[in-house]
Enzyme design. Sequence first.
Site, PDB file in Angstrom:
ATOM      1  CG  HIS A  57      34.291  -0.586 -45.006  1.00  0.00           C
ATOM      2  ND1 HIS A  57      35.233  -1.378 -44.407  1.00  0.00           N
ATOM      3  CD2 HIS A  57      33.581  -0.373 -44.337  1.00  0.00           C
ATOM      4  CE1 HIS A  57      34.885  -1.336 -43.339  1.00  0.00           C
ATOM      5  NE2 HIS A  57      33.826  -0.625 -43.066  1.00  0.00           N
ATOM      6  CG  HIS A  89      35.577   7.220 -40.705  1.00  0.00           C
ATOM      7  ND1 HIS A  89      34.323   7.414 -40.170  1.00  0.00           N
ATOM      8  CD2 HIS A  89      36.152   6.012 -40.061  1.00  0.00           C
ATOM      9  CE1 HIS A  89      34.007   6.252 -39.340  1.00  0.00           C
ATOM     10  NE2 HIS A  89      35.021   5.515 -39.254  1.00  0.00           N
TER      11      HIS A  89
HETATM   12  P1  ATP Z   1      36.568  -6.071 -36.393  1.00  0.00           P
HETATM   13  O1  ATP Z   1      35.054  -5.537 -35.318  1.00  0.00           O
HETATM   14  O2  ATP Z   1      36.921  -7.456 -36.597  1.00  0.00           O
HETATM   15  O3  ATP Z   1      37.665  -5.222 -35.703  1.00  0.00           O
HETATM   16  P2  ATP Z   1      35.081  -4.385 -38.169  1.00  0.00           P
HETATM   17  O4  ATP Z   1      34.811  -3.664 -37.061  1.00  0.00           O
HETATM   18  O5  ATP Z   1      35.567  -3.845 -39.389  1.00  0.00           O
HETATM   19  O6  ATP Z   1      36.190  -5.454 -37.658  1.00  0.00           O
HETATM   20  P3  ATP Z   1      32.469  -4.977 -37.646  1.00  0.00           P
HETATM   21  O7  ATP Z   1      32.453  -4.660 -36.421  1.00  0.00           O
HETATM   22  O8  ATP Z   1      31.386  -6.127 -38.457  1.00  0.00           O
HETATM   23  O9  ATP Z   1      33.905  -5.151 -38.351  1.00  0.00           O
HETATM   24  O10 ATP Z   1      31.898  -3.644 -38.482  1.00  0.00           O
HETATM   25  C1  ATP Z   1      31.534  -3.311 -39.770  1.00  0.00           C
HETATM   26  C2  ATP Z   1      31.552  -1.946 -40.164  1.00  0.00           C
HETATM   27  O11 ATP Z   1      30.642  -1.284 -39.217  1.00  0.00           O
HETATM   28  C3  ATP Z   1      32.726  -1.286 -39.833  1.00  0.00           C
HETATM   29  O12 ATP Z   1      33.038  -0.011 -40.628  1.00  0.00           O
HETATM   30  C4  ATP Z   1      32.597  -0.849 -38.274  1.00  0.00           C
HETATM   31  O13 ATP Z   1      33.338   0.553 -38.104  1.00  0.00           O
HETATM   32  C5  ATP Z   1      31.107  -0.191 -38.286  1.00  0.00           C
HETATM   33  N1  ATP Z   1      30.324  -0.315 -36.767  1.00  0.00           N
HETATM   34  C6  ATP Z   1      30.498  -1.652 -36.174  1.00  0.00           C
HETATM   35  N2  ATP Z   1      29.898  -1.230 -35.133  1.00  0.00           N
HETATM   36  C7  ATP Z   1      29.382  -0.057 -35.127  1.00  0.00           C
HETATM   37  C8  ATP Z   1      28.429   0.951 -34.338  1.00  0.00           C
HETATM   38  N3  ATP Z   1      28.041   0.566 -33.178  1.00  0.00           N
HETATM   39  N4  ATP Z   1      28.121   1.922 -34.740  1.00  0.00           N
HETATM   40  C9  ATP Z   1      28.583   2.275 -35.987  1.00  0.00           C
HETATM   41  N5  ATP Z   1      29.288   1.751 -36.847  1.00  0.00           N
HETATM   42  C10 ATP Z   1      29.740   0.373 -36.594  1.00  0.00           C
END
Ligand code: ATP
Length: 169
Positions: A39, A120
Amino acid sequence: MRLFLALIPPPELRRRFGELADTAHSHCGGRRVADDNLHLTLAFLGEQPKHRAEELADWLGGMRLAPGQWRLDRWGHFAEPGIVWIGGAPESGLTRLQHSLREDLEGLGIDARPRRFTPHITLLRRAEHPSGASLPEVALDWSYSRAALILSEPTHQGSRYTPLAWSRA
Ligand code: ATP
Ligand code: MG
């Protein structure tokens, strides 16, 4: 509820992203993002109470985005924590879309991240730095018109994403 706003690739593009993820994984190792989870994050909203999620679903469901086309033409790497991604020019319709969504969210009292947007698609996590020469060229176009509000829940196999609402077609 852990929430974020994203663009979800159509099936054919998802397949292409998956192929690039496989190729990148063979070069850089790390943890490949599952096809279902590929995504583009427009805004990360963090932990929100249920009533907030409903409010956000109504807000997004009533919105119609300016459709756009995004050209993906490059590999990128975030050194910490070893993210390998594909993306495109930093200035694009996507930047304006992200900016206007963040402004709307601010109006709803939500401080969405990131503040500095680098559009990205994450393909690998905890991966080595890609050496540009060994990776295939990226030349893909993504025509988008709808954004999704997504619930992210942890599972033993990594995060599971569930769309809660979509902007209007
Ligand atoms: P995992 O944490 O299990 O590796 P994930 O990172 O895809 O999986 P989430 O942490 O719920 O799942 O994040 C959802 C989306 O939001 C992802 O695209 C992640 O890169 C983005 N994201 C998460 N935390 C932040 C943040 N602090 N700032 C910007 N984007 C974020
Ligand atoms: Mg995460």
